[in-house]
Write an enzyme that holds these catalytic residues in place. Structure first.
Site, PDB file in Angstrom:
ATOM      1  N   LYS A  21      51.768  42.822  19.337  1.00 28.85           N
ATOM      2  CA  LYS A  21      50.486  43.538  19.454  1.00 28.85           C
ATOM      3  C   LYS A  21      50.650  44.759  20.362  1.00 28.85           C
ATOM      4  O   LYS A  21      50.196  45.860  20.038  1.00 28.85           O
ATOM      5  CB  LYS A  21      49.387  42.619  20.005  1.00 28.85           C
ATOM      6  CG  LYS A  21      48.055  43.353  20.117  1.00 28.85           C
ATOM      7  CD  LYS A  21      46.930  42.587  20.772  1.00 28.85           C
ATOM      8  CE  LYS A  21      45.746  43.535  20.987  1.00 28.85           C
ATOM      9  NZ  LYS A  21      44.707  43.020  21.869  1.00 28.85           N
ATOM     10  N   ASP A  24      38.612  52.847  27.872  1.00 28.91           N
ATOM     11  CA  ASP A  24      37.393  52.492  27.152  1.00 28.91           C
ATOM     12  C   ASP A  24      37.782  52.330  25.694  1.00 28.91           C
ATOM     13  O   ASP A  24      38.427  53.196  25.106  1.00 28.91           O
ATOM     14  CB  ASP A  24      36.289  53.532  27.324  1.00 28.91           C
ATOM     15  CG  ASP A  24      34.933  52.917  26.991  1.00 28.91           C
ATOM     16  OD1 ASP A  24      34.594  51.842  27.545  1.00 28.91           O
ATOM     17  OD2 ASP A  24      34.194  53.477  26.155  1.00 28.91           O
ATOM     18  N   SER A  25      37.425  51.191  25.142  1.00 30.83           N
ATOM     19  CA  SER A  25      37.898  50.863  23.813  1.00 30.83           C
ATOM     20  C   SER A  25      36.833  50.117  23.035  1.00 30.83           C
ATOM     21  O   SER A  25      35.811  49.715  23.583  1.00 30.83           O
ATOM     22  CB  SER A  25      39.192  50.043  23.917  1.00 30.83           C
ATOM     23  OG  SER A  25      39.077  49.026  24.882  1.00 30.83           O
ATOM     24  N   GLY A  47      41.959  40.441  29.553  1.00 38.25           N
ATOM     25  CA  GLY A  47      42.829  40.652  28.395  1.00 38.25           C
ATOM     26  C   GLY A  47      43.517  42.005  28.466  1.00 38.25           C
ATOM     27  O   GLY A  47      44.728  42.124  28.246  1.00 38.25           O
ATOM     28  N   LYS A  48      42.744  43.045  28.773  1.00 40.28           N
ATOM     29  CA  LYS A  48      43.339  44.380  28.911  1.00 40.28           C
ATOM     30  C   LYS A  48      44.351  44.403  30.052  1.00 40.28           C
ATOM     31  O   LYS A  48      45.430  44.991  29.917  1.00 40.28           O
ATOM     32  CB  LYS A  48      42.253  45.410  29.284  1.00 40.28           C
ATOM     33  CG  LYS A  48      41.334  45.838  28.195  1.00 40.28           C
ATOM     34  CD  LYS A  48      40.455  46.958  28.772  1.00 40.28           C
ATOM     35  CE  LYS A  48      39.283  47.297  27.895  1.00 40.28           C
ATOM     36  NZ  LYS A  48      38.412  48.328  28.500  1.00 40.28           N
ATOM     37  N   HIS A  52      46.181  49.935  19.239  1.00 39.85           N
ATOM     38  CA  HIS A  52      45.527  51.141  19.756  1.00 39.85           C
ATOM     39  C   HIS A  52      45.899  51.374  21.218  1.00 39.85           C
ATOM     40  O   HIS A  52      46.226  52.466  21.637  1.00 39.85           O
ATOM     41  CB  HIS A  52      44.006  51.018  19.577  1.00 39.85           C
ATOM     42  CG  HIS A  52      43.440  49.721  20.089  1.00 39.85           C
ATOM     43  ND1 HIS A  52      43.999  48.490  19.826  1.00 39.85           N
ATOM     44  CD2 HIS A  52      42.358  49.452  20.879  1.00 39.85           C
ATOM     45  CE1 HIS A  52      43.300  47.529  20.409  1.00 39.85           C
ATOM     46  NE2 HIS A  52      42.301  48.090  21.054  1.00 39.85           N
ATOM     47  N   SER A  79      39.590  48.426  35.379  1.00 36.76           N
ATOM     48  CA  SER A  79      39.078  47.521  34.350  1.00 36.76           C
ATOM     49  C   SER A  79      38.849  46.145  34.955  1.00 36.76           C
ATOM     50  O   SER A  79      39.575  45.731  35.860  1.00 36.76           O
ATOM     51  CB  SER A  79      40.091  47.396  33.208  1.00 36.76           C
ATOM     52  OG  SER A  79      39.661  46.423  32.278  1.00 36.76           O
ATOM     53  N   ASN A  80      37.843  45.454  34.434  1.00 37.76           N
ATOM     54  CA  ASN A  80      37.618  44.057  34.830  1.00 37.76           C
ATOM     55  C   ASN A  80      37.921  43.106  33.678  1.00 37.76           C
ATOM     56  O   ASN A  80      37.577  41.929  33.752  1.00 37.76           O
ATOM     57  CB  ASN A  80      36.160  43.860  35.265  1.00 37.76           C
ATOM     58  CG  ASN A  80      35.838  44.669  36.503  1.00 37.76           C
ATOM     59  OD1 ASN A  80      36.635  44.710  37.438  1.00 37.76           O
ATOM     60  ND2 ASN A  80      34.692  45.327  36.508  1.00 37.76           N
TER      61      ASN A  80
HETATM   62  O1  LIG Z   1      42.808  45.033  21.871  1.00 42.58           O
HETATM   63  C1  LIG Z   1      41.664  44.596  21.654  1.00 42.58           C
HETATM   64  N1  LIG Z   1      41.481  43.434  20.995  1.00 42.58           N
HETATM   65  C2  LIG Z   1      40.274  42.909  20.782  1.00 42.58           C
HETATM   66  N2  LIG Z   1      39.126  43.463  21.219  1.00 42.58           N
HETATM   67  C3  LIG Z   1      39.264  44.632  21.897  1.00 42.58           C
HETATM   68  C4  LIG Z   1      40.504  45.241  22.120  1.00 42.58           C
HETATM   69  N3  LIG Z   1      40.310  46.382  22.792  1.00 42.58           N
HETATM   70  C5  LIG Z   1      39.007  46.493  22.967  1.00 42.58           C
HETATM   71  N4  LIG Z   1      38.365  45.430  22.437  1.00 42.58           N
HETATM   72  C6  LIG Z   1      36.927  45.137  22.477  1.00 42.58           C
HETATM   73  C7  LIG Z   1      36.621  44.185  23.618  1.00 42.58           C
HETATM   74  C8  LIG Z   1      35.304  44.676  24.117  1.00 42.58           C
HETATM   75  O2  LIG Z   1      34.277  44.120  23.315  1.00 42.58           O
HETATM   76  C9  LIG Z   1      35.352  46.175  23.841  1.00 42.58           C
HETATM   77  C10 LIG Z   1      35.886  46.956  25.025  1.00 42.58           C
HETATM   78  O3  LIG Z   1      34.822  47.319  25.881  1.00 42.58           O
HETATM   79  P1  LIG Z   1      35.148  48.112  27.238  1.00 42.58           P
HETATM   80  O4  LIG Z   1      33.903  48.533  27.868  1.00 42.58           O
HETATM   81  O5  LIG Z   1      36.178  49.148  26.957  1.00 42.58           O
HETATM   82  O6  LIG Z   1      35.875  47.027  28.123  1.00 42.58           O
HETATM   83  P2  LIG Z   1      35.294  45.856  29.000  1.00 42.58           P
HETATM   84  O7  LIG Z   1      33.851  46.091  29.323  1.00 42.58           O
HETATM   85  O8  LIG Z   1      35.638  44.572  28.361  1.00 42.58           O
HETATM   86  O9  LIG Z   1      36.146  45.981  30.333  1.00 42.58           O
HETATM   87  P3  LIG Z   1      36.238  47.275  31.300  1.00 42.58           P
HETATM   88  O10 LIG Z   1      35.161  48.242  30.905  1.00 42.58           O
HETATM   89  O11 LIG Z   1      36.056  46.734  32.682  1.00 42.58           O
HETATM   90  O12 LIG Z   1      37.617  47.830  31.094  1.00 42.58           O
HETATM   91  O13 LIG Z   1      36.233  46.339  22.747  1.00 42.58           O
HETATM   92 MG   LIG Z   2      33.230  47.888  29.836  1.00 39.61          MG
END
Ligand SMILES: O=c1nc[nH]c2c1ncn2[C@H]1C[C@H](O)[C@@H](COP(=O)(O)OP(=O)(O)OP(=O)(O)O)O1
Ligand SMILES: [Mg+2]
Length: 207
Positions: A178, A70-71, A13-14, A183, A9-10
């Site tokens: 949190k 992926d979320s 926050g995650k 999730h 992941s980049n």
């Molecule tokens: O706990 C959370 N609290 C708030 N927002 C969240 C949460 N969990 C996912 N989200 C939102 C952020 C982003 O708009 C999308 C994830 O998109 P997603 O493609 O999985 O992640 P990403 O592109 O930010 O990083 P990466 O793919 O490198 O892991 O859902």
């Molecule tokens: Mg992503």
């Protein structure tokens, strides 16, 4: 369990949430940017497919086991949007302010009871790039979309996500809270118990 796993992941926050949750368990997760892994293209049509694409990409670049997340958020009034497109809802990938503003705009005037939504988190763990049996876990967090942002913690859609069980937004919760109920927290608990079961079954050969 002293094993290095690449976190595919980049998203800062995650990464913080993963470190908090897995660090305590003796699982050493290193973000993929420490290995200069190039971002995977999220071409899947489901959270599961995208999580596997990200994990496989990180395994291929590092030769190490990888964990991907992926979320996103599913809003009932929008027939499930933004869903897997949550990070790119407003066009530019990862622009949280623009994504939140667009979500508020699309729900303008929609009454509270019709603003139900939920976060999804799918985790994929792969031992190597050709792993034919990725471990996949899914956590869900129910709530609804506020009419304005609230709170300073967390990331992404947290300031707009009202958590009925707590009576405040996700961004108003202390991070420990949190992480226990989100999730991602739910999916990670499943992953940790699968790791523990495997390691017990294999008599100390960790996952
Ligand atoms: O706990 C959370 N609290 C708030 N927002 C969240 C949460 N969990 C996912 N989200 C939102 C952020 C982003 O708009 C999308 C994830 O998109 P997603 O493609 O999985 O992640 P990403 O592109 O930010 O990083 P990466 O793919 O490198 O892991 O859902
Ligand atoms: Mg992503």
């Amino acid at each position: 369990m002293n094993k290095t796993i690449v976190l595919a992941s980049n998203n800062a926050g995650k990464i913080k949430e993963f470190n908090a949750l897995l660090g305590d368990m003796g699982i050493d997760v290193k973000p993929q940017n420490e290995f200069n892994v190039e971002e995977a293209e999220e071409t899947g049509l489901s959270f599961i497919e995208n999580a596997i694409l990200k994990a496989r990409n990180a395994c291929a670049h590092t030769g190490l086991p990888a964990l991907a997340d992926d979320s996103g958020i599913e809003v009932d009034y929008l027939n499930g949007a933004p869903g897997i497109y949550s990070a790119r809802f407003a066009g530019e990938h990862g622009n949280n302010d623009a994504n939140n503003a667009l979500l508020l705009e699309k729900l303008d005037g929609v009454p509270e009871l019709e603003r139900t939504a939920r976060f999804h988190c799918v985790l994929a763990y792969m031992r190597h790039k050709d792993d034919p049996t990725p471990l996949v876990f899914h956590g869900v967090w129910e709530g609804r979309i506020l009419t304005s942002t609230e709170g300073q913690e967390g990331f992404g859609y947290d300031p707009l996500f009202y958590v009925p069980e707590c009576g405040c937004s996700a961004a108003s919760l202390p991070k420990e809270v949190k992480n226990q109920i989100s999730h991602r927290g739910k999916a990670l608990k499943q992953l940790v118990s699968a790791f523990q079961q495997q390691s017990a079954a294999q008599q100390g050969t960790p996952f």
